[in-house]
Design a protein around this motif. Structure first.
Motif, mmCIF file in Angstrom:
data_model
loop_
_atom_site.group_PDB
_atom_site.id
_atom_site.type_symbol
_atom_site.label_atom_id
_atom_site.label_comp_id
_atom_site.label_asym_id
_atom_site.label_seq_id
_atom_site.Cartn_x
_atom_site.Cartn_y
_atom_site.Cartn_z
ATOM 1 N N GLU A 38 0.852 -1.198 0.000
ATOM 2 C CA GLU A 38 0.000 0.000 0.000
ATOM 3 C C GLU A 38 0.882 1.241 0.000
ATOM 4 O OE1 GLU A 38 -3.252 -0.303 -0.103
ATOM 5 O OE2 GLU A 38 -3.330 -2.444 0.347
ATOM 6 N N ASN A 398 -15.730 -1.734 4.275
ATOM 7 C CA ASN A 398 -14.521 -2.489 4.634
ATOM 8 C C ASN A 398 -13.255 -1.629 4.615
ATOM 9 O OD1 ASN A 398 -15.139 -2.392 1.982
ATOM 10 N ND2 ASN A 398 -14.158 -4.323 1.422
ATOM 11 N N THR A 400 -12.101 1.078 2.910
ATOM 12 C CA THR A 400 -11.391 1.467 1.692
ATOM 13 C C THR A 400 -12.060 2.722 1.148
ATOM 14 O OG1 THR A 400 -12.837 0.251 0.181
ATOM 15 C CG2 THR A 400 -10.921 -0.943 1.036
ATOM 16 N N LYS A 410 -6.867 0.878 0.382
ATOM 17 C CA LYS A 410 -7.189 0.444 1.749
ATOM 18 C C LYS A 410 -6.707 1.494 2.751
ATOM 19 C CE LYS A 410 -5.192 -3.288 3.645
ATOM 20 N NZ LYS A 410 -4.586 -4.591 3.486
#
Ligand SMILES: Cc1cc2nc3c(=O)[nH]c(=O)nc-3n(C[C@H](O)[C@H](O)[C@H](O)COP(=O)(O)OP(=O)(O)OC[C@H]3O[C@@H](n4cnc5c(N)ncnc54)[C@H](O)[C@@H]3O)c2cc1C
Length: 427
Positions: A38, A398, A400, A410
């Motif tokens: 990420e 979730n 994101t 994310k």
């Protein structure tokens, strides 16, 4: 042209993301390479999410120059991309000394603190920092912040200090750059560099990439990456910061960010409200040997934070914190940003962006762009664009953010994550 990209940027922290954005707007064909899965998952995932005005940056420093440039540019972008931000303002509070023994000493300390506040105000005027900072008497401080502990001597009101979502903004810069012919590769660690005449090969774990210029924005590893081309001019000295996070039900306890009088080493422990209304206490400043961002908080430092909570806003102590987080600043032996161009190596090193990378990021990107034009004489492959596109995004359950083209990122910043939880923190 016998290279694939005009510019390769090493490192997807806030500095690399802003550099990508500025260069892409100028028409440079860029690739950002990030070693982690990420972007924004190292130093940039542990900051306070505050846009500082630069009032305490050294005069004539690159840091101050970049923060001022960034202040001119950032607010229209936040509006355009609907990134949450709030101009909460800040009060720098001077406290009395609890353990002063002699009366003379007390008065010396009292007036020297007053003088220090006046010096800070005067020097910020000399620096041309935006916003009208002015001094407050103790009663004026309590009018603004009735829940502060007893013993306030006075303060300075800093109206332009702003909080924002410190993760979503750089994500938007990256997303915008993808629409401007730029690319991002994650999970792509740079392992070697071969500079040649007017071209450089960047070796990564997924193969070689050729470009004309490399910009090193590797944060906590900036010195090691510079070393790959024998251009090391600073050493990273990681400085950890730790925070306590309180639930959104504490947001009424303060109105603005409460800053202590800063020292040479740190801005000190701040009590502030995130843009999502979590009250946060921190960061601390400890020099540590490791470059790994420590996920775990340290118990002794935690006690120091509880103590700072009680001595700044006592009623906050009747709430339990809902969490904590840590961050690691890429500090160096120098106080200022370390931005150096090595034309013979097609290389720009952007390091030591330790405490104000979010506040100065667009200025840093512009500084780099000017170096590329002036010292490396590189013309962009594409034409420049002055248009800023809107970005259509939404947060998902979730954790994101999803953009209209289905690109999804994310959450990696605790301010964003805690901001989307619904914990309460009453004891
Ligand atoms: C506790 C704390 C509080 C702070 N508070 C604020 C604040 O309120 N306001 C503010 O303006 N600033 C603040 N800062 C400062 C700001 O967060 C930093 O200046 C900024 O995050 C530094 O960003 P960077 O991009 O230089 O480094 P990083 O975010 O660390 O990014 C560097 C990236 O390079 C990547 N990388 C490294 N080596 C390689 C390799 N070999 N190949 C590929 N990729 C590589 C890393 O994985 C990383 O993602 C704070 C910082 C901390 C830690």
């Amino acid at each position: 042209m016998d290279y694939e990209y005009d510019v390769v940027i090493i490192g997807g922290g806030v500095v690399g993301c802003a550099t990508l954005f500025i260069l892409s707007q100028d028409g440079y064909k860029c690739l950002l390479v990030e070693k982690n899965p990420e972007i924004l998952s190292e130093a940039s995932s542990g900051n306070s999410g505050m846009l500082h005005t630069g009032f305490d940056a050294p005069i004539n420093s690159k840091e101050l120059h970049c923060i001022k440039l960034c202040q001119d540019e950032i607010f229209p972008l936040l509006d355009k991309w609907k990134v949450p931000d709030k101009r909460t303002g800040a009060i720098m509070v001077a406290w009395n000394e609890q353990q002063i023994r002699s009366r003379t000493y007390f008065y010396m300390r009292f007036f020297s603190q007053r003088r220090k506040l006046a010096d800070i105000q005067k020097s910020s005027e000399d620096k041309g920092v935006v916003g009208d900072m002015y001094q407050l008497s103790a009663s004026q401080v309590y009018e603004r912040e009735p829940n502060l502990n007893q013993g306030v001597q006075g303060g300075i009101w800093i109206p332009n200090e702003t909080v924002l979502d410190p993760w979503l903004f750089p994500v938007c810069m990256v997303q915008h750059s993808l629409h401007r012919n730029s690319k991002v590769k994650t999970d792509c660690k740079v392992t070697g560099i071969t500079p040649e005449y007017n071209r450089t090969t960047v070796h990564t774990q997924h193969g070689a990439i050729t470009c004309r210029v490399v910009v090193n924005c590797a944060g906590l590893y900036g010195d090691q990456i510079d070393n790959l081309v024998n251009c090391q001019t600073f050493s990273i000295k990681p400085r950890k910061g730790q925070y306590l996070v309180y639930g959104q039900n504490t947001s009424g306890l303060i109105n603005s960010s409460i800053l202590p009088v800063p020292t040479d080493k740190t801005k000190g422990i701040i009590v502030f409200k995130s843009v999502y209304n979590n009250v946060i206490v921190g960061p601390t400043a400890e020099d540590i040997p490791s470059r790994q961002v420590p996920p775990e908080a340290d118990g002794i430092i935690r006690s120091k934070l509880y103590s700072a909570t009680g001595s700044t806003v006592p009623c906050l102590s009747s709430y339990s914190n809902i969490g904590e987080y840590t961050g690691l600043r890429p500090a160096t032996q120098y106080k200022d940003y370390q931005i150096t161009t090595f034309p013979e190596r097609n290389w720009i090193s952007v390091g030591g962006i330790r405490s104000t990378g979010l506040s100065g990021c667009l200025g840093i990107g512009k500084y780099v762009r000017d170096e590329i034009r002036e010292k490396l004489s590189l013309e962009p492959t594409f034409g420049p664009s002055s248009t800023i596109e809107t970005l259509d995004w939404s947060f998902s359950q979730n954790h994101t953010v999803k953009f209209a083209d289905s690109t999804e990122y994310k959450f990696v910043h605790p301010i964003t994550t805690f901001g989307h939880q619904t914990h309460s923190s009453r004891l």
